[in-house]
Design a protein around this motif. Structure first.
Motif, short mmCIF file in Angstrom:
data_model
loop_
_atom_site.label_atom_id
_atom_site.label_comp_id
_atom_site.label_asym_id
_atom_site.label_seq_id
_atom_site.Cartn_x
_atom_site.Cartn_y
_atom_site.Cartn_z
N ILE A 17 0.78 -1.13 0.19
CA ILE A 17 0.04 -0.34 0.09
C ILE A 17 0.30 1.44 0.32
N SER A 18 2.10 1.51 0.76
CA SER A 18 2.76 2.02 0.81
C SER A 18 3.36 2.54 -0.28
N LYS A 19 4.12 1.41 -1.30
CA LYS A 19 4.66 1.40 -2.32
C LYS A 19 3.69 2.10 -3.96
N ALA A 20 2.35 2.24 -3.27
CA ALA A 20 1.18 2.39 -4.17
C ALA A 20 0.91 4.00 -3.76
N GLN A 346 6.32 -14.21 -1.93
CA GLN A 346 6.19 -13.20 -0.83
C GLN A 346 6.00 -12.20 -1.48
N THR A 347 7.72 -11.41 -2.21
CA THR A 347 7.61 -10.48 -2.96
C THR A 347 8.70 -9.71 -1.99
N PHE A 348 8.94 -10.46 -0.70
CA PHE A 348 9.03 -9.17 0.22
C PHE A 348 10.49 -8.54 -0.73
N PRO A 349 11.13 -7.11 -0.26
CA PRO A 349 12.76 -6.83 -0.90
C PRO A 349 13.66 -8.33 -0.52
N ALA A 374 -0.53 -6.54 -3.58
CA ALA A 374 -1.18 -6.03 -2.40
C ALA A 374 -0.93 -4.29 -3.18
N GLU A 375 -0.19 -3.87 -3.89
CA GLU A 375 0.86 -3.21 -4.47
C GLU A 375 -0.03 -3.08 -6.04
N VAL A 376 -0.74 -4.16 -6.36
CA VAL A 376 -1.10 -3.66 -7.12
C VAL A 376 -2.88 -3.57 -6.94
N VAL A 377 -3.58 -3.63 -6.50
CA VAL A 377 -4.63 -3.35 -5.58
C VAL A 377 -4.85 -2.09 -5.25
N ALA A 378 -3.39 -1.90 -4.31
CA ALA A 378 -3.81 -0.58 -3.66
C ALA A 378 -3.50 1.09 -4.72
N ARG A 379 -2.27 0.45 -5.90
CA ARG A 379 -2.36 1.10 -6.98
C ARG A 379 -3.68 1.64 -7.92
N ASN A 380 -4.39 0.60 -7.66
CA ASN A 380 -5.91 0.70 -8.43
C ASN A 380 -7.22 1.44 -7.85
#
Length: 390
Positions: A17-20, A346-349, A374-380
Motif C-alpha cells: 500500500i505504501s508503494k502505491a 512473498q515478494t518482499f525486498p 497488495a501493491e496491484v490492488v492499492a494502486r488501482n
C-alpha cells in the motif's frame, strides 16, 4: 494520501500500500516479533518503510481511532484469519480471535474514503456464507452496530432489514466488493488465494472493479513446452527438466501463445540465490538465508516444484512445523525454503530482515500478504481516489 494499517503482521500488505502512494499514519500489530521486524526495517529504512510511524504494539481493542476521523484516505489490514483458515478449527464467529468487528469499528471511527481488507480463502466456504454476508453488511453500514448482548445472527437480521429498506440516506455507507484473488495471476511466484474486500465511501460516487489479471499458467506452459523459452532463459538442460504430465498435456492443446505474461516460478524467484544446503558459507552472507535441516516428503506435504509457482506458504498449527514450505527438486529431493527464499516468494525486498527463529519467521511469512499483490490492488484504489479528488 494517509492510511491506517491494522493487524500489520510483518508488513506485507502495508508495504504494498505504501508503494502505491499511501503514507501510514498509524500501524497496529499485537505480535512482538512482527513489531520487532517492522521496527528494525523502519530504522534501517529497508523495504521503503523508513517513513512509517513506530508501530503500536498491543491489542487493537484498546486503541481509540476517533482522533483520526476525517483525516484518513485508506484503512487496510488482515483481521486475524484463524477462525476461517482451512487448516484451523472453523469456529468462525464463535472464535474470540475474530477481529472483523474491530476492523469495522476503525472504519466507523475514522470514516476513510476507502478500505482494503484481506483474509484467507476459507472465509468463502459454504459453511461460512451467512457470516461472510454479515461481514459485508457490517462494512457497508458500519454505524449500525451490535446492541448489548445481541447475538450476531440477530444483528445480521437488522442489517438485512436496513439494507432492503434502502440503507438510509444520511448515514455512513460504503459500496463493498470482494473477490478471491490468486496471487500467481498478478506476477507473484506463488499460488496463493486470498479473499480481498474493497470499499469506497458511497458519497464519493466511485465505480470500481478489481484489476485485470496480468499473468497466466497457459503463458508459462507455452514457454516451457511449446517454445522452450523458459528453459533457455534459465539455461536448464533437457535432462534436468521435470514437469507434471498433466501440465504437459494441457500445454499441447494450446494453439497460439497466450497474451498475458507467464506465471512466475520458484526458479524465477530464487534461481540466483546460492543453495543454502550446498553453499553454506556463501548462503550465510545473504540476509535470512540459512539452511534449515529436517525436511521430508510425506502424504499431503510434497513441497513446491522448482518450475511452477510455489504452493501456498503456510503458518500455524497445521501439519509438521514448516508444513508445505519446502522446495522439491527435479530429482524428487526436498529441503525447506530458507527465510530469504520464502520472502522472495512473498515478494518482499531482499533488504528486508525478519526477526526470530526459522519457525517464527516462517509464521510471519506464512501469514503475510504478498507485497506485489497488495501493491496491484492499492494502486488501482489510489488511482480512483486521486481521480475523484481532481
Amino acid at each position: 494520501m494517509r492510511a491506517i494499517e491494522l493487524f500489520a503482521g510483518a508488513g506485507g500488505l502495508g508495504m504494498g500500500i505504501s508503494k502505491a502512494g499511501f503514507r501510514p499514519a498509524r500501524i497496529v500489530e499485537w505480535d512482538r516479533w512482527c513489531c520487532d521486524t517492522i521496527r528494525e526495517n523502519r530504522r534501517a529504512k529497508a523495504g521503503g518503510i523508513g517513513r512509517w510511524p513506530e508501530p503500536i504494539e498491543g491489542d487493537i481493542r484498546e486503541v481509540d481511532f476517533r482522533v483520526d476521523e476525517g483525516k484518513i484516505d485508506l484503512v487496510s489490514g488482515g483481521p486475524p484469519c484463524q477462525p476461517f483458515s482451512l487448516g484451523g478449527k472453523h469456529r468462525a464467529h464463535a472464535d474470540t480471535r475474530d477481529m472483523w468487528p474491530e476492523a469495522v469499528r476503525v472504519v466507523r471511527e475514522t470514516r476513510p474514503k476507502a478500505f482494503v481488507f484481506e483474509n484467507v480463502k476459507g472465509l468463502t466456504r459454504a459453511s461460512f456464507a451467512t457470516y461472510l454476508a454479515h461481514i459485508v453488511h457490517q462494512l457497508t453500514y458500519p454505524e449500525l452496530t451490535h446492541l448489548p448482548d445481541e447475538p450476531w445472527i440477530d444483528h445480521m437480521a437488522r442489517l438485512e432489514r436496513h439494507h432492503t429498506a434502502g440503507g438510509g440516506r444520511d448515514g455512513l455507507r460504503y459500496n463493498v466488493v470482494y473477490r478471491v484473488l490468486n496471487a500467481a495471476n498478478y506476477g507473484v511466484p506463488q499460488r496463493r488465494e486470498r479473499v480481498v474486500f474493497v470499499g469506497f465511501r458511497a458519497d464519493l460516487g466511485i465505480e470500481w472493479n478489481f484489476p485485470d489479471e496480468t499473468h497466466s499458467i497457459d503463458a508459462l506452459l507455452w514457454e516451457q513446452v511449446r517454445s522452450d523459452e523458459y528453459w533457455d532463459r534459465h539455461k536448464v538442460a533437457s535432462r534436468d527438466r521435470a514437469l507434471d504430465p498433466r501440465l504437459v498435456a494441457r500445454a499441447e492443446k494450446l494453439i497460439e501463445k497466450p497474451a498475458p505474461a507467464p506465471w512466475r516460478t520458484v526458479r524465477d524467484a530464487i534461481g540466483d540465490l546460492p543453495d543454502p544446503e550446498t553453499a553454506l558459507k556463501q548462503a550465510t552472507v545473504c540476509l535470512n538465508h540459512r539452511f534449515q535441516p529436517g525436511a521430508r516428503s510425506y502424504i499431503g506435504h510434497t513441497g513446491s516444484p522448482l518450475d511452477e509457482p510455489a504452493k501456498t506458504l503456510k503458518a500455524g498449527v497445521h501439519g509438521v512445523p514448516g508444513g508445505e514450505n519446502m522446495l522439491r527438486r527435479a530429482d524428487g529431493a526436498v529441503r525447506y525454503f530458507s527465510v530469504r527464499e520464502s520472502a522472495r516468494l512473498q515478494t518482499f525486498p531482499d533488504d528486508y530482515r525478519f526477526h526470530g527463529s526459522w519457525t517464527e519467521c516462517m509464521r510471519q511469512l506464512g501469514n503475510a500478504v504478498p507485497v506485489q499483490l497488495a501493491e496491484v490492488v492499492a494502486r488501482n484504489v489510489s488511482h480512483e481516489l486521486q481521480t475523484v479528488a481532481g
